[in-house]
Design a protein around this motif. Structure first.
Motif, PDB file in Angstrom:
ATOM      1  N   ALA A  76       0.847  -1.196   0.000  1.00 45.67           N
ATOM      2  CA  ALA A  76       0.000   0.000   0.000  1.00 45.67           C
ATOM      3  C   ALA A  76       0.876   1.238   0.000  1.00 45.67           C
ATOM      4  CB  ALA A  76      -0.919   0.013   1.228  1.00 45.67           C
ATOM      5  N   PHE A 110      -0.496   4.069   6.867  1.00 44.01           N
ATOM      6  CA  PHE A 110      -1.081   3.515   5.655  1.00 44.01           C
ATOM      7  C   PHE A 110      -2.598   3.669   5.717  1.00 44.01           C
ATOM      8  CE2 PHE A 110       2.906   1.265   6.381  1.00 44.01           C
ATOM      9  CZ  PHE A 110       3.528   1.432   5.154  1.00 44.01           C
ATOM     10  N   GLY A 116      -3.595  -1.719   3.328  1.00 45.07           N
ATOM     11  CA  GLY A 116      -2.955  -0.974   4.418  1.00 45.07           C
ATOM     12  C   GLY A 116      -2.606  -1.884   5.577  1.00 45.07           C
TER      13      GLY A 116
END
Length: 152
Positions: A76, A110, A116
């Motif tokens: 991510a 993130f 994430g």
């Protein structure tokens, strides 16, 4: 403008060889040039130019930041990525001037969601990999590699 070839001056060869050239611009100030033609200006700390110690801290943080970014960004893109590199400059009669208590702190965030989550999960491992194996700069400092200084 033709840039100097540091490998010609040092005699270094091979794909792993790295070099920069410092050229004095005034008292205590130098331009640093890499083999690709990039330049930075360094000084003594009397101006906003980076000092050699600040460049050491930058190199340590920058090397690991690149490692961590390459590993985690596969999962991510970070929403925040800040790295602080710090330590104490010490003057010692026994050891001479040197840095102690070097510390690099990562503040990386993130986005929410599965990607994430994967990046957050990978963050501690990627920092450890950089510290223990990947980052050439911090590994060199940790190993205490001898430095040869000579006159040409």
């Amino acid at each position: 403008m033709t840039q100097p070839d540091p490998t010609a001056e040092t005699g270094g060869t091979g794909p792993g060889h790295r070099a920069v050239t410092l050229t004095r611009t005034s008292h205590g100030e130098f331009d640093v040039t890499n083999v690709r033609g990039g330049t930075i200006h360094i000084g003594t700390g009397e101006s906003d130019d980076f000092t050699p110690v600040e460049l050491l801290l930058t190199a340590i943080a920058g090397c690991s930041a690149v490692d961590v970014d390459f590993i985690t960004a596969k999962r991510a893109e970070p929403t925040e990525f800040v790295v602080v590199s710090e330590g104490d400059k010490v003057k010692s009669a026994e050891k001479g001037n040197h840095m102690e208590d070097l510390e690099v702190t990562f503040r990386v965030r993130f986005p929410q969601g599965p990607e994430g989550d994967k990046a957050r999960e990978m963050l501690p491992r990627s920092i450890a990999q950089s510290r223990d194996r990947l980052c050439t700069v911090s590994r060199t400092v940790q190993l205490g590699t001898p430095i040869t200084m000579r006159e040409d």
